[in-house]
Design an enzyme around this catalytic site. Structure first.
Site, PDB file in Angstrom:
ATOM      1  N   TYR A 179     -48.514 -44.306  -6.456  1.00 25.28           N
ATOM      2  CA  TYR A 179     -49.019 -45.685  -6.484  1.00 25.28           C
ATOM      3  C   TYR A 179     -48.751 -46.426  -5.169  1.00 25.28           C
ATOM      4  O   TYR A 179     -49.072 -47.603  -5.065  1.00 25.28           O
ATOM      5  CB  TYR A 179     -48.358 -46.462  -7.612  1.00 25.28           C
ATOM      6  CG  TYR A 179     -49.051 -46.315  -8.936  1.00 25.28           C
ATOM      7  CD1 TYR A 179     -49.045 -45.101  -9.606  1.00 25.28           C
ATOM      8  CD2 TYR A 179     -49.710 -47.386  -9.525  1.00 25.28           C
ATOM      9  CE1 TYR A 179     -49.672 -44.958 -10.827  1.00 25.28           C
ATOM     10  CE2 TYR A 179     -50.347 -47.247 -10.744  1.00 25.28           C
ATOM     11  CZ  TYR A 179     -50.321 -46.033 -11.388  1.00 25.28           C
ATOM     12  OH  TYR A 179     -50.944 -45.903 -12.596  1.00 25.28           O
ATOM     13  N   LYS A 209     -41.030 -33.635 -12.715  1.00 23.14           N
ATOM     14  CA  LYS A 209     -41.694 -32.327 -12.606  1.00 23.14           C
ATOM     15  C   LYS A 209     -41.044 -31.610 -11.418  1.00 23.14           C
ATOM     16  O   LYS A 209     -41.718 -31.147 -10.486  1.00 23.14           O
ATOM     17  CB  LYS A 209     -43.206 -32.552 -12.402  1.00 23.14           C
ATOM     18  CG  LYS A 209     -44.060 -31.307 -12.459  1.00 23.14           C
ATOM     19  CD  LYS A 209     -44.348 -30.820 -13.857  1.00 23.14           C
ATOM     20  CE  LYS A 209     -45.134 -29.532 -13.825  1.00 23.14           C
ATOM     21  NZ  LYS A 209     -45.337 -28.931 -15.155  1.00 23.14           N
ATOM     22  N   ASP A 250     -44.361 -32.580 -18.807  1.00 22.47           N
ATOM     23  CA  ASP A 250     -45.306 -32.014 -19.789  1.00 22.47           C
ATOM     24  C   ASP A 250     -44.590 -31.727 -21.116  1.00 22.47           C
ATOM     25  O   ASP A 250     -45.105 -32.046 -22.194  1.00 22.47           O
ATOM     26  CB  ASP A 250     -46.021 -30.765 -19.241  1.00 22.47           C
ATOM     27  CG  ASP A 250     -45.137 -29.880 -18.368  1.00 22.47           C
ATOM     28  OD1 ASP A 250     -43.977 -30.257 -18.128  1.00 22.47           O
ATOM     29  OD2 ASP A 250     -45.598 -28.813 -17.926  1.00 22.47           O
ATOM     30  N   ASP A 271     -46.667 -44.436 -16.058  1.00 24.95           N
ATOM     31  CA  ASP A 271     -47.947 -45.019 -16.454  1.00 24.95           C
ATOM     32  C   ASP A 271     -48.564 -44.220 -17.597  1.00 24.95           C
ATOM     33  O   ASP A 271     -48.954 -44.764 -18.637  1.00 24.95           O
ATOM     34  CB  ASP A 271     -48.876 -45.026 -15.230  1.00 24.95           C
ATOM     35  CG  ASP A 271     -50.225 -45.626 -15.537  1.00 24.95           C
ATOM     36  OD1 ASP A 271     -50.291 -46.518 -16.403  1.00 24.95           O
ATOM     37  OD2 ASP A 271     -51.224 -45.200 -14.922  1.00 24.95           O
TER      38      ASP A 271
END
Ligand code: NAI
Length: 362
Positions: free
Chosen positions: A124, A192, A225, A249
């Site tokens: 972002y 991640k 995930d 988000d």
């Protein structure tokens, strides 16, 4: 004492849900001087920008604002006004509680978790280069020189900066929040880092370092995930989640789905000396102007704002009134009615729902 608050109605369903929110807040008797400011595509022609300086000045003065959603053109056009506000005021902590309400129509009945999303960096950051830009070629050469396999020449590039200082302050915020609010099950850092070893690896390393200073709060980490799967299957395994911006988000919307949908999920953007409150959802152009949007998320965002202003009694009364209205189930908007019964038949409009909440205010 009256509180000075900037109100940015936004666009799409923004004006409808902020009107409903304002009526509920006023019905509590708390005195607010609303300074209404417009931003977004509607002011572009007049001011040449979707976020005019006088709007920033107004928020800088009151230090508290509540806003409706503002549409961001997809792919082209101006950058997000919402992101620009968060960056301008360094509103680094996006706090989004997701709490089951009786009658919210969700598959789950006892979800109680809080998303703490880093709000200022990551993908972002807005550092992007279009396909064909000279910088893409320069970056390609830089990557090659670093000994890494470079990317296709026709690539566009978005840069993902994750810094030690900003990771530390969001993780510390999350731990302080967990401690202050007596969160029992602890804190999960979501990442991640198995793939993005540099950026997410840094976030995880910092999170572990900070966790060592909070031995009273249980800490673990989870890959994003697997987190999504876990949230959908067993949301009660989670309590406070701290995430970099983009995962925050996406996971926010997922969690909204656990508590009845986007119309139910409130939020706040908190900085060192300024705070802006807004629902998790966007401007919902598909239902705008029809008096069918659910204003619950915006009304609960106002309750968070009232807590911030020290008006905890009014905030609690609003939460109780929303809960009672949903529990009663007679006057709910179409999204909730559909989740409950499979059909929107018998649903009430945005303003009628606000009337019902006002009627339930103790
Ligand atoms: P969205 O959140 O506006 O809508 C997604 C779906 O949820 C739609 O089907 C919509 O009808 C429904 N929905 C959302 N809020 C609802 C409510 N209060 N009551 C009932 N149903 C509701 O997401 P979308 O369509 O991807 O984005 C629309 C625009 O909003 C985009 O321009 C996006 O950039 C902007 N946006 C703005 C945000 C902000 O102002 N903070 C946050 C997210 C998106």
């Amino acid at each position: 004492m009256a509180h000075d608050v900037v109100l940015i109605p936004g666009d799409g369903i923004g004006p409808e849900i902020t009107q409903a929110m304002r009526r509920v807040v006023e019905a509590t008797g708390v005195q607010i001087n609303w300074n209404v400011q417009e931003a977004g595509a509607g002011v572009m022609d007049e001011f040449g920008t979707p976020l005019p300086q006088h709007v920033l000045d107004a928020v800088a003065e009151t230090k508290v604002a509540i806003k409706g959603p503002i549409t961001t053109p997809v792919g082209t056009g101006f950058r997000s006004v919402n992101v620009a506000l968060r960056k301008h005021f360094d509103l680094y902590a996006c706090v989004r509680p997701c709490l089951s309400q009786p009658g919210d129509g969700s598959r789950f009945c006892d979800v109680d978790l809080v998303i703490v999303r880093e709000n200022t960096e990551d993908l972002y950051a807005g550092i992007e280069f279009d396909e064909g830009a000279a910088e893409v070629e320069e970056l390609s050469q830089l990557v090659e020189r670093s000994g890494q396999k470079t990317f296709a020449a026709d690539s566009a590039i978005s840069i993902k900066p994750i810094s030690i200082a900003k990771s530390r302050r969001i993780v510390e915020y999350a731990f302080e929040y967990a401690r202050r609010c007596g969160r029992k099950k602890g804190l999960t850092a979501v990442h991640k880092a198995n793939i993005m070893k540099a950026t997410d690896g840094l976030f995880l390393r910092v999170a572990r370092e900070v966790a060592a200073n909070y031995p009273d709060i249980e800490f673990n980490d989870k890959i994003v995930d697997a987190t999504c799967m876990g949230l959908v299957q067993n949301p009660n395994d989670f309590d406070v989640l701290v995430l970099p911006n983009l995962y925050g988000d996406i996971v926010s919307d997922l969690c909204a789905g656990l508590v009845g949908g986007l119309g139910m999920a409130p939020g706040s953007n908190i900085g060192a000396d300024c705070a802006i409150f807004e629902a998790t959802h966007g401007s919902a152009p598909d239902i705008a102007g029809q008096d069918i949007a659910n204003p619950t998320a915006e009304i609960l965002s106002a309750a968070m704002m009232l807590d911030h202003l020290g008006e905890n009694d009014a905030a609690n009364r609003i939460r109780a009134a929303v809960s009672a209205t949903l529990d009663e189930g007679k006057q709910v908007t179409g999204d909730v009615r559909r989740a409950q019964t499979g059909s929107v038949e018998g649903a009430v409009g945005t303003q009628a729902f606000a009337d019902a909440v006002i009627a339930h205010l103790a």
